[in-house]
Design an enzyme around this catalytic site. Structure first.
Site, PDB file in Angstrom:
ATOM      1  N   HIS A  56       2.574  -6.089   7.134  1.00 23.75           N
ATOM      2  CA  HIS A  56       3.150  -5.086   8.033  1.00 23.75           C
ATOM      3  C   HIS A  56       4.069  -5.695   9.086  1.00 23.75           C
ATOM      4  O   HIS A  56       4.940  -5.011   9.613  1.00 23.75           O
ATOM      5  CB  HIS A  56       2.034  -4.292   8.719  1.00 23.75           C
ATOM      6  CG  HIS A  56       1.432  -3.258   7.827  1.00 23.75           C
ATOM      7  ND1 HIS A  56       0.357  -3.521   7.005  1.00 23.75           N
ATOM      8  CD2 HIS A  56       1.762  -1.963   7.613  1.00 23.75           C
ATOM      9  CE1 HIS A  56       0.048  -2.424   6.339  1.00 23.75           C
ATOM     10  NE2 HIS A  56       0.880  -1.461   6.679  1.00 23.75           N
ATOM     11  N   GLY A  57       3.879  -6.950   9.414  1.00 25.33           N
ATOM     12  CA  GLY A  57       4.736  -7.578  10.410  1.00 25.33           C
ATOM     13  C   GLY A  57       4.284  -8.991  10.723  1.00 25.33           C
ATOM     14  O   GLY A  57       3.105  -9.311  10.645  1.00 25.33           O
TER      15      GLY A  57
END
Length: 195
Positions: A56-57
């Site tokens: 996601h990041g």
């Protein structure tokens, strides 16, 4: 409807189904899934969810978010053989909602300082329940509606409806009652007037 899940495992079966299925099929199962020892299963869950966080990041807050979901799922798996601690479905749903919502703080925060600031503010939140702030006591109509709704809650038990419709009606009545009782009692300026 992932927020109606009654467990973290149930939440992940409902949430982002394509991504969850991909991680299950191409990472969790090849690692051995839950076929090995208990420690191997715990390791596999940790790897999958922490990699999901990184997916996601590239930030440590995402790793913590993934770790928290892994931790909750591990605890859930370790206690699944014991009898249900909470048998009432709506309480299980509320517990999952609270746990997932708290984990979202790390997901949305730019850094740990911001996340801990949100947690500090949640911890220090105070509820002001002075009678002058409760809208049911502001006008006679609000108080009359509240008093009229209370018997409706008792009448509902005798109404012949499906369980789903009865629960939906109960939810609407309670939500309306709470909005009237704790709603904003003073008029606010329409927000778009400033533009």
């Amino acid at each position: 409807r992932p927020y109606q899940a009654t467990s973290i495992g149930d939440f992940w079966r409902r949430w982002h189904i394509s991504l969850s299925t991909w991680f299950r099929d191409y990472l969790y199962f090849p690692l051995g899934g839950s076929r090995g020892s208990q420690w191997q299963t715990i390791r596999n869950i940790l790897i999958v969810f922490m990699l999901s966080g990184i997916w996601h990041g590239a930030n440590w807050t995402f790793v913590v978010w993934g770790f928290l979901h892994a931790l909750f799922l591990i605890i859930e798996n370790l206690t699944s053989k014991s009898p249900d601690l909470v048998r009432i479905k709506i309480l299980r749903q509320l517990g999952v909602f609270i746990v997932v919502s708290l984990a979202w703080i790390f997901f949305r925060a730019q850094n740990f300082e911001q996340a801990f600031c949100v947690f500090r503010n949640l911890w220090q939140m105070k509820i002001d329940l002075r009678l002058s702030h409760i809208s049911a006591f502001i006008g006679p109509l609000n108080l009359l509606i509240c008093l009229a709704m209370i018997p409706l809650l008792f009448i509902m038990d005798n109404i012949k409806l499906s369980t789903y419709r009865k629960h939906l009606l109960l939810f609407l009545l309670i939500a309306t009652l709470l909005i009237i009782v704790f709603g904003i009692s003073n008029e606010a300026q329409f927000i778009y007037f400033q533009f």
